[in-house]
Scaffold this motif. Structure first.
Motif, PDB file in Angstrom:
ATOM      1  N   ALA A  76       0.816  -1.218   0.000  1.00  0.00           N
ATOM      2  CA  ALA A  76       0.000   0.000   0.000  1.00  0.00           C
ATOM      3  C   ALA A  76       0.849   1.268   0.000  1.00  0.00           C
ATOM      4  O   ALA A  76       0.304   2.367  -0.138  1.00  0.00           O
ATOM      5  N   ARG A  77       2.140   1.103   0.184  1.00  0.00           N
ATOM      6  CA  ARG A  77       3.065   2.236   0.219  1.00  0.00           C
ATOM      7  C   ARG A  77       2.700   3.205   1.327  1.00  0.00           C
ATOM      8  O   ARG A  77       2.545   4.416   1.103  1.00  0.00           O
ATOM      9  N   VAL A  78       2.555   2.662   2.526  1.00  0.00           N
ATOM     10  CA  VAL A  78       2.335   3.486   3.710  1.00  0.00           C
ATOM     11  C   VAL A  78       3.390   3.106   4.740  1.00  0.00           C
ATOM     12  O   VAL A  78       3.942   2.006   4.715  1.00  0.00           O
ATOM     13  N   SER A  79       3.666   4.025   5.653  1.00  0.00           N
ATOM     14  CA  SER A  79       4.649   3.759   6.696  1.00  0.00           C
ATOM     15  C   SER A  79       4.038   2.890   7.791  1.00  0.00           C
ATOM     16  O   SER A  79       2.814   2.752   7.890  1.00  0.00           O
ATOM     17  N   ARG A  80       4.904   2.322   8.596  1.00  0.00           N
ATOM     18  CA  ARG A  80       4.427   1.505   9.715  1.00  0.00           C
ATOM     19  C   ARG A  80       3.576   2.342  10.657  1.00  0.00           C
ATOM     20  O   ARG A  80       2.509   1.889  11.112  1.00  0.00           O
ATOM     21  N   ALA A  81       4.020   3.577  10.919  1.00  0.00           N
ATOM     22  CA  ALA A  81       3.286   4.457  11.829  1.00  0.00           C
ATOM     23  C   ALA A  81       1.898   4.769  11.279  1.00  0.00           C
ATOM     24  O   ALA A  81       0.901   4.772  12.020  1.00  0.00           O
ATOM     25  N   GLU A  82       1.830   5.028   9.963  1.00  0.00           N
ATOM     26  CA  GLU A  82       0.545   5.344   9.353  1.00  0.00           C
ATOM     27  C   GLU A  82      -0.373   4.124   9.383  1.00  0.00           C
ATOM     28  O   GLU A  82      -1.572   4.237   9.681  1.00  0.00           O
ATOM     29  N   PHE A  83       0.192   2.966   9.102  1.00  0.00           N
ATOM     30  CA  PHE A  83      -0.608   1.735   9.126  1.00  0.00           C
ATOM     31  C   PHE A  83      -1.164   1.481  10.528  1.00  0.00           C
ATOM     32  O   PHE A  83      -2.351   1.163  10.692  1.00  0.00           O
ATOM     33  N   GLU A  84      -0.329   1.622  11.533  1.00  0.00           N
ATOM     34  CA  GLU A  84      -0.763   1.351  12.903  1.00  0.00           C
ATOM     35  C   GLU A  84      -1.773   2.380  13.384  1.00  0.00           C
ATOM     36  O   GLU A  84      -2.629   2.076  14.223  1.00  0.00           O
ATOM     37  N   GLN A  85      -1.693   3.590  12.846  1.00  0.00           N
ATOM     38  CA  GLN A  85      -2.680   4.608  13.192  1.00  0.00           C
ATOM     39  C   GLN A  85      -4.036   4.273  12.577  1.00  0.00           C
ATOM     40  O   GLN A  85      -5.080   4.452  13.208  1.00  0.00           O
ATOM     41  N   LEU A  86      -4.009   3.769  11.336  1.00  0.00           N
ATOM     42  CA  LEU A  86      -5.244   3.396  10.654  1.00  0.00           C
ATOM     43  C   LEU A  86      -5.842   2.116  11.220  1.00  0.00           C
ATOM     44  O   LEU A  86      -7.061   2.006  11.384  1.00  0.00           O
ATOM     45  N   PHE A  87      -4.964   1.148  11.519  1.00  0.00           N
ATOM     46  CA  PHE A  87      -5.424  -0.164  12.001  1.00  0.00           C
ATOM     47  C   PHE A  87      -4.589  -0.591  13.207  1.00  0.00           C
ATOM     48  O   PHE A  87      -3.705  -1.440  13.082  1.00  0.00           O
ATOM     49  N   PRO A  88      -4.872   0.024  14.367  1.00  0.00           N
ATOM     50  CA  PRO A  88      -4.108  -0.338  15.576  1.00  0.00           C
ATOM     51  C   PRO A  88      -4.304  -1.785  15.990  1.00  0.00           C
ATOM     52  O   PRO A  88      -3.448  -2.375  16.646  1.00  0.00           O
ATOM     53  N   ASP A  89      -5.434  -2.358  15.594  1.00  0.00           N
ATOM     54  CA  ASP A  89      -5.728  -3.764  15.864  1.00  0.00           C
ATOM     55  C   ASP A  89      -5.518  -4.518  14.559  1.00  0.00           C
ATOM     56  O   ASP A  89      -6.174  -4.239  13.558  1.00  0.00           O
ATOM     57  N   SER A  90      -4.604  -5.473  14.552  1.00  0.00           N
ATOM     58  CA  SER A  90      -4.259  -6.151  13.303  1.00  0.00           C
ATOM     59  C   SER A  90      -5.453  -6.867  12.669  1.00  0.00           C
ATOM     60  O   SER A  90      -5.533  -6.988  11.440  1.00  0.00           O
ATOM     61  N   ASP A  91      -6.390  -7.357  13.488  1.00  0.00           N
ATOM     62  CA  ASP A  91      -7.549  -8.055  12.934  1.00  0.00           C
ATOM     63  C   ASP A  91      -8.537  -7.098  12.271  1.00  0.00           C
ATOM     64  O   ASP A  91      -9.397  -7.524  11.496  1.00  0.00           O
ATOM     65  N   ALA A  92      -8.428  -5.812  12.578  1.00  0.00           N
ATOM     66  CA  ALA A  92      -9.379  -4.839  12.039  1.00  0.00           C
ATOM     67  C   ALA A  92      -9.273  -4.736  10.524  1.00  0.00           C
ATOM     68  O   ALA A  92     -10.252  -4.384   9.847  1.00  0.00           O
ATOM     69  N   ILE A  93      -8.106  -5.039   9.965  1.00  0.00           N
ATOM     70  CA  ILE A  93      -7.955  -4.954   8.508  1.00  0.00           C
ATOM     71  C   ILE A  93      -8.832  -5.993   7.826  1.00  0.00           C
ATOM     72  O   ILE A  93      -9.394  -5.738   6.755  1.00  0.00           O
ATOM     73  N   VAL A  94      -8.996  -7.162   8.442  1.00  0.00           N
ATOM     74  CA  VAL A  94      -9.841  -8.203   7.857  1.00  0.00           C
ATOM     75  C   VAL A  94     -11.304  -7.755   7.873  1.00  0.00           C
ATOM     76  O   VAL A  94     -12.037  -7.935   6.897  1.00  0.00           O
ATOM     77  N   GLU A  95     -11.727  -7.158   8.980  1.00  0.00           N
ATOM     78  CA  GLU A  95     -13.092  -6.632   9.049  1.00  0.00           C
ATOM     79  C   GLU A  95     -13.298  -5.546   8.003  1.00  0.00           C
ATOM     80  O   GLU A  95     -14.363  -5.466   7.384  1.00  0.00           O
ATOM     81  N   ALA A  96     -12.283  -4.725   7.787  1.00  0.00           N
ATOM     82  CA  ALA A  96     -12.396  -3.656   6.784  1.00  0.00           C
ATOM     83  C   ALA A  96     -12.548  -4.234   5.384  1.00  0.00           C
ATOM     84  O   ALA A  96     -13.305  -3.704   4.563  1.00  0.00           O
ATOM     85  N   ILE A  97     -11.859  -5.324   5.095  1.00  0.00           N
ATOM     86  CA  ILE A  97     -11.987  -5.979   3.787  1.00  0.00           C
ATOM     87  C   ILE A  97     -13.425  -6.441   3.580  1.00  0.00           C
ATOM     88  O   ILE A  97     -14.033  -6.185   2.537  1.00  0.00           O
ATOM     89  N   VAL A  98     -13.978  -7.117   4.586  1.00  0.00           N
ATOM     90  CA  VAL A  98     -15.341  -7.653   4.468  1.00  0.00           C
ATOM     91  C   VAL A  98     -16.346  -6.537   4.261  1.00  0.00           C
ATOM     92  O   VAL A  98     -17.181  -6.588   3.348  1.00  0.00           O
ATOM     93  N   PHE A  99     -16.282  -5.505   5.081  1.00  0.00           N
ATOM     94  CA  PHE A  99     -17.307  -4.470   5.006  1.00  0.00           C
ATOM     95  C   PHE A  99     -17.115  -3.523   3.827  1.00  0.00           C
ATOM     96  O   PHE A  99     -18.081  -2.915   3.358  1.00  0.00           O
ATOM     97  N   THR A 100     -15.915  -3.433   3.295  1.00  0.00           N
ATOM     98  CA  THR A 100     -15.719  -2.676   2.057  1.00  0.00           C
ATOM     99  C   THR A 100     -16.407  -3.395   0.910  1.00  0.00           C
ATOM    100  O   THR A 100     -17.072  -2.782   0.063  1.00  0.00           O
ATOM    101  N   GLN A 101     -16.272  -4.724   0.885  1.00  0.00           N
ATOM    102  CA  GLN A 101     -16.935  -5.493  -0.168  1.00  0.00           C
ATOM    103  C   GLN A 101     -18.452  -5.459   0.015  1.00  0.00           C
ATOM    104  O   GLN A 101     -19.203  -5.357  -0.960  1.00  0.00           O
ATOM    105  N   LEU A 102     -18.916  -5.536   1.271  1.00  0.00           N
ATOM    106  CA  LEU A 102     -20.355  -5.442   1.528  1.00  0.00           C
ATOM    107  C   LEU A 102     -20.898  -4.099   1.048  1.00  0.00           C
ATOM    108  O   LEU A 102     -21.973  -4.035   0.439  1.00  0.00           O
ATOM    109  N   ASP A 103     -20.163  -3.030   1.327  1.00  0.00           N
ATOM    110  CA  ASP A 103     -20.603  -1.701   0.871  1.00  0.00           C
ATOM    111  C   ASP A 103     -20.774  -1.681  -0.644  1.00  0.00           C
ATOM    112  O   ASP A 103     -21.701  -1.063  -1.170  1.00  0.00           O
ATOM    113  N   ALA A 104     -19.859  -2.367  -1.352  1.00  0.00           N
ATOM    114  CA  ALA A 104     -19.956  -2.411  -2.812  1.00  0.00           C
ATOM    115  C   ALA A 104     -21.218  -3.148  -3.244  1.00  0.00           C
ATOM    116  O   ALA A 104     -21.920  -2.726  -4.164  1.00  0.00           O
ATOM    117  N   VAL A 105     -21.525  -4.256  -2.555  1.00  0.00           N
ATOM    118  CA  VAL A 105     -22.731  -5.029  -2.874  1.00  0.00           C
ATOM    119  C   VAL A 105     -23.977  -4.176  -2.655  1.00  0.00           C
ATOM    120  O   VAL A 105     -24.837  -4.067  -3.530  1.00  0.00           O
TER     121      VAL A 105
END
Length: 205
Positions: free
Chosen positions: A49-78
């Motif tokens: 994604a070409r983001v820094s570690r600090a930026e990534f951790e700020q966006l997704f402080p919980d590592s599992d949150a990225i998986v939830e974001a994937i699911v709900f981004t696809q749901l939003d598209a549906v």
């Protein structure tokens, strides 16, 4: 997996996208779809994604949150694709027309469907599994509301169970598309949808 008529495109990795969160979700989605949930390593996502570690951790402080974001981004598209067309359904014939839209050859490998996430997440990632269950529940609720509207309009018997019928329609859409993809035969999808709609039609007044 292939594209479905009712699903939106998978998030694309666009390194020029100014929204860092969108880039991260797109990169993580691509990794998940091509290499499985084990590939969702923060450093790997950051690089893609070409983001820094600090930026990534700020966006997704919980590592599992990225998986939830994937699911709900696809749901939003549906839901974004389907909401307006389903809101326009006023008669049983409108619902049948809506269901008839997928009678086309399976599409290219360039996009994915919400259902394809089941293979990667169900029973393999607890929070991803839970997020996927919530996503399908929201989709079911949207379809059930359409059926309830038809019921209130007198087009379906009072004995019909909108939520149960909605589950059948979703199962036919997802299962039929999988069969069509595997066999490269759109008739597999047509048959499953016709059977699901026949069940709805048994409650027509």
């Amino acid at each position: 997996m292939t594209a479905d008529w009712y699903d939106g495109r998978c998030p694309r990795l666009d390194t020029s996208e100014p929204d860092s969160r969108a880039r991260v979700v797109a990169a993580a989605t691509a990794l998940l779809m091509h290499h499985g949930v084990s590939s969702l390593i923060p450093a790997r996502i950051q690089a893609a994604a070409r983001v820094s570690r600090a930026e990534f951790e700020q966006l997704f402080p919980d590592s599992d949150a990225i998986v939830e974001a994937i699911v709900f981004t696809q749901l939003d598209a549906v839901l974004r694709v389907q909401r307006s067309s389903l809101e326009a359904v006023q008669h049983l014939a409108d619902l049948e027309q809506w269901l008839s839209r997928p009678f086309a050859p399976p599409a290219s490998e360039s996009s994915c469907v919400l259902g394809s996430l089941i293979h990667h997440l169900a029973d393999r990632h607890d929070r991803g599994h839970q997020a996927l269950a919530r996503a399908f529940s929201q989709w079911k609720t949207m379809l059930a509301s359409v059926l309830s509207r038809l019921q209130a309009a007198g087009e379906l018997e009072l004995g019909a169970a909108p939520e149960t019928l909605a589950v059948g329609l979703i199962a036919a859409l997802q299962g039929g598309h999988l069969l069509a993809h595997l066999t490269q035969d759109a008739d597999q999808l047509r048959v499953t949808l016709e059977m699901a709609f026949d069940q709805v039609r048994t409650y027509a007044t």
